[in-house]
Design a protein around this motif. Structure first.
Motif, mmCIF file in Angstrom:
data_model
loop_
_atom_site.group_PDB
_atom_site.id
_atom_site.type_symbol
_atom_site.label_atom_id
_atom_site.label_comp_id
_atom_site.label_asym_id
_atom_site.label_seq_id
_atom_site.Cartn_x
_atom_site.Cartn_y
_atom_site.Cartn_z
ATOM 1 N N ASP A 18 -6.535 1.444 6.275
ATOM 2 C CA ASP A 18 -6.020 2.156 5.642
ATOM 3 C C ASP A 18 -4.852 2.352 6.103
ATOM 4 O O ASP A 18 -4.389 4.244 6.049
ATOM 5 C CB ASP A 18 -6.544 3.635 4.903
ATOM 6 N N ILE A 19 -3.641 2.128 6.868
ATOM 7 C CA ILE A 19 -3.247 1.975 7.736
ATOM 8 C C ILE A 19 -1.919 3.012 6.648
ATOM 9 O O ILE A 19 -1.440 2.061 6.327
ATOM 10 C CB ILE A 19 -2.629 1.435 8.796
ATOM 11 N N SER A 20 -1.117 4.075 7.229
ATOM 12 C CA SER A 20 -0.328 4.484 5.940
ATOM 13 C C SER A 20 0.191 5.640 6.639
ATOM 14 O O SER A 20 0.761 5.619 8.064
ATOM 15 C CB SER A 20 -0.660 5.133 5.070
ATOM 16 N N ASN A 39 -13.954 -6.533 -3.467
ATOM 17 C CA ASN A 39 -13.550 -7.133 -4.341
ATOM 18 C C ASN A 39 -12.661 -6.354 -5.081
ATOM 19 O O ASN A 39 -12.120 -6.083 -5.739
ATOM 20 C CB ASN A 39 -14.302 -7.782 -5.386
ATOM 21 N N ARG A 40 -11.794 -5.063 -3.886
ATOM 22 C CA ARG A 40 -11.360 -4.388 -4.049
ATOM 23 C C ARG A 40 -10.405 -3.937 -3.359
ATOM 24 O O ARG A 40 -10.340 -4.083 -1.891
ATOM 25 C CB ARG A 40 -11.557 -2.796 -5.108
ATOM 26 N N ARG A 41 -9.168 -4.056 -3.406
ATOM 27 C CA ARG A 41 -8.262 -3.443 -1.836
ATOM 28 C C ARG A 41 -7.698 -2.351 -2.053
ATOM 29 O O ARG A 41 -8.408 -1.339 -2.872
ATOM 30 C CB ARG A 41 -6.708 -3.765 -3.164
ATOM 31 N N THR A 42 -8.311 -2.093 -0.367
ATOM 32 C CA THR A 42 -8.375 -0.860 -0.178
ATOM 33 C C THR A 42 -6.826 -0.689 0.899
ATOM 34 O O THR A 42 -6.490 -1.615 1.285
ATOM 35 C CB THR A 42 -9.488 -0.953 1.409
ATOM 36 N N GLY A 43 -6.522 0.466 0.862
ATOM 37 C CA GLY A 43 -5.076 1.069 1.900
ATOM 38 C C GLY A 43 -4.334 1.690 0.646
ATOM 39 O O GLY A 43 -4.583 2.303 -0.435
ATOM 40 N N THR A 44 -3.767 1.901 1.107
ATOM 41 C CA THR A 44 -2.133 2.865 0.258
ATOM 42 C C THR A 44 -1.004 2.207 -0.019
ATOM 43 O O THR A 44 -0.785 0.925 0.633
ATOM 44 C CB THR A 44 -1.634 4.178 0.989
ATOM 45 N N ALA A 45 -0.703 2.093 -1.996
ATOM 46 C CA ALA A 45 0.220 0.714 -2.069
ATOM 47 C C ALA A 45 0.902 0.223 -1.486
ATOM 48 O O ALA A 45 1.171 -0.539 -0.805
ATOM 49 C CB ALA A 45 0.121 0.865 -3.659
ATOM 50 N N PRO A 46 2.050 0.970 -0.916
ATOM 51 C CA PRO A 46 3.154 0.976 -0.489
ATOM 52 C C PRO A 46 2.820 0.150 1.533
ATOM 53 O O PRO A 46 3.701 -0.454 1.602
ATOM 54 C CB PRO A 46 4.187 2.089 -0.265
ATOM 55 N N PRO A 59 16.490 2.492 -0.388
ATOM 56 C CA PRO A 59 16.365 1.114 0.226
ATOM 57 C C PRO A 59 15.152 0.304 0.067
ATOM 58 O O PRO A 59 13.807 -0.479 -0.447
ATOM 59 C CB PRO A 59 16.410 0.498 1.448
ATOM 60 N N LEU A 60 13.677 0.741 0.465
ATOM 61 C CA LEU A 60 12.395 -0.431 -0.099
ATOM 62 C C LEU A 60 11.661 0.700 -1.177
ATOM 63 O O LEU A 60 10.162 0.836 -1.255
ATOM 64 C CB LEU A 60 11.276 0.673 1.077
ATOM 65 N N ALA A 61 12.119 1.028 -2.543
ATOM 66 C CA ALA A 61 12.202 2.001 -3.509
ATOM 67 C C ALA A 61 10.758 0.473 -4.543
ATOM 68 O O ALA A 61 9.862 1.148 -4.324
ATOM 69 C CB ALA A 61 12.635 2.009 -4.698
ATOM 70 N N LYS A 62 10.758 -0.246 -3.825
ATOM 71 C CA LYS A 62 10.141 -1.722 -4.701
ATOM 72 C C LYS A 62 9.092 -1.815 -3.880
ATOM 73 O O LYS A 62 7.961 -2.354 -4.491
ATOM 74 C CB LYS A 62 10.706 -3.361 -4.858
ATOM 75 N N TRP A 63 8.552 -1.130 -2.518
ATOM 76 C CA TRP A 63 7.832 -1.072 -1.997
ATOM 77 C C TRP A 63 6.520 -0.064 -2.804
ATOM 78 O O TRP A 63 5.651 -0.459 -2.195
ATOM 79 C CB TRP A 63 8.200 -0.528 -0.596
ATOM 80 N N ARG A 64 7.400 0.807 -2.791
ATOM 81 C CA ARG A 64 6.041 1.827 -3.516
ATOM 82 C C ARG A 64 6.327 2.129 -5.376
ATOM 83 O O ARG A 64 5.477 2.328 -6.168
ATOM 84 C CB ARG A 64 6.541 2.967 -2.884
ATOM 85 N N LYS A 65 6.945 0.800 -5.837
ATOM 86 C CA LYS A 65 6.679 1.701 -7.410
ATOM 87 C C LYS A 65 6.593 -0.610 -8.200
ATOM 88 O O LYS A 65 6.648 -1.140 -7.235
ATOM 89 C CB LYS A 65 8.739 1.449 -7.827
ATOM 90 N N LEU A 109 -1.990 -7.491 -0.658
ATOM 91 C CA LEU A 109 -1.206 -7.038 -2.441
ATOM 92 C C LEU A 109 -1.720 -8.734 -3.540
ATOM 93 O O LEU A 109 -1.240 -8.685 -4.431
ATOM 94 C CB LEU A 109 -0.264 -6.883 -2.185
ATOM 95 N N LYS A 110 -1.796 -10.010 -2.239
ATOM 96 C CA LYS A 110 -1.563 -10.528 -3.207
ATOM 97 C C LYS A 110 -2.999 -10.600 -3.860
ATOM 98 O O LYS A 110 -3.476 -12.513 -4.622
ATOM 99 C CB LYS A 110 -1.660 -11.728 -2.196
#
Length: 144
Positions: free
Chosen positions: A32-34, A69-76, A124-130, A83-84
């Motif tokens: 969960d590196i963020s 079977n679930r992703r861990t971490g902060t989405a961006p 510039p990185l809006a799509k990384w978090r939306k 993410l894949k």
């Protein structure tokens, strides 16, 4: 070099080194590196350390705890491979390169002027978090 820039010059290197040491020495994956889980602390005149925070999702690499079977971490800050793994029923194994890629994402985030929960006017990185995980992954694919 200006003294106030020192932590920002050495922080990226030390965060990557710290994650590698955690993995190489004790086999620990953070998962969960963020931007909120890496802190810079001043420890003396022109001396700083990186503090890695929030180990609640951490797991040892040689246990079944790193397979999920679930992703861990902060989405961006999730790696592109994590993410894949869009289908929540498909199991993936978290590896050290996922943590390292997340740390690089934090570096990119900081370079563009992002802070913990605020965004620059240009964003510039809006799509990384939306959007969906697929949208985030595609935005990162184009960036890198």
């Amino acid at each position: 070099m200006s003294q106030h820039l020192l932590p920002f010059v050495f922080a990226p290197y030390h965060s990557l080194l710290g994650l590698h040491i955690l993995y190489a020495e004790i086999g620990l994956l953070h998962r969960d590196i963020s931007i909120g889980n890496l802190a810079i602390r001043k420890i003396g005149e022109n001396r700083y350390i990186i503090v890695i925070l929030d180990f609640d999702l951490a797991a040892f690499a040689d246990t079944l705890g790193n397979a999920s079977n679930r992703r861990t971490g902060t989405a961006p800050f999730m790696s592109r491979e994590v993410l894949k793994a869009v289908n929540p029923f498909i199991q993936y194994t978290h590896r050290i390169e996922h943590d390292l890629e997340s740390a690089v994402d934090v570096i990119v985030w900081r370079i563009y002027g992002y802070r913990t929960h605020s965004w620059p006017a240009n964003d510039p990185l809006a799509k990384w978090r939306k959007g969906t995980y697929i949208d985030m992954r595609n935005a990162k694919q184009v960036f890198f």
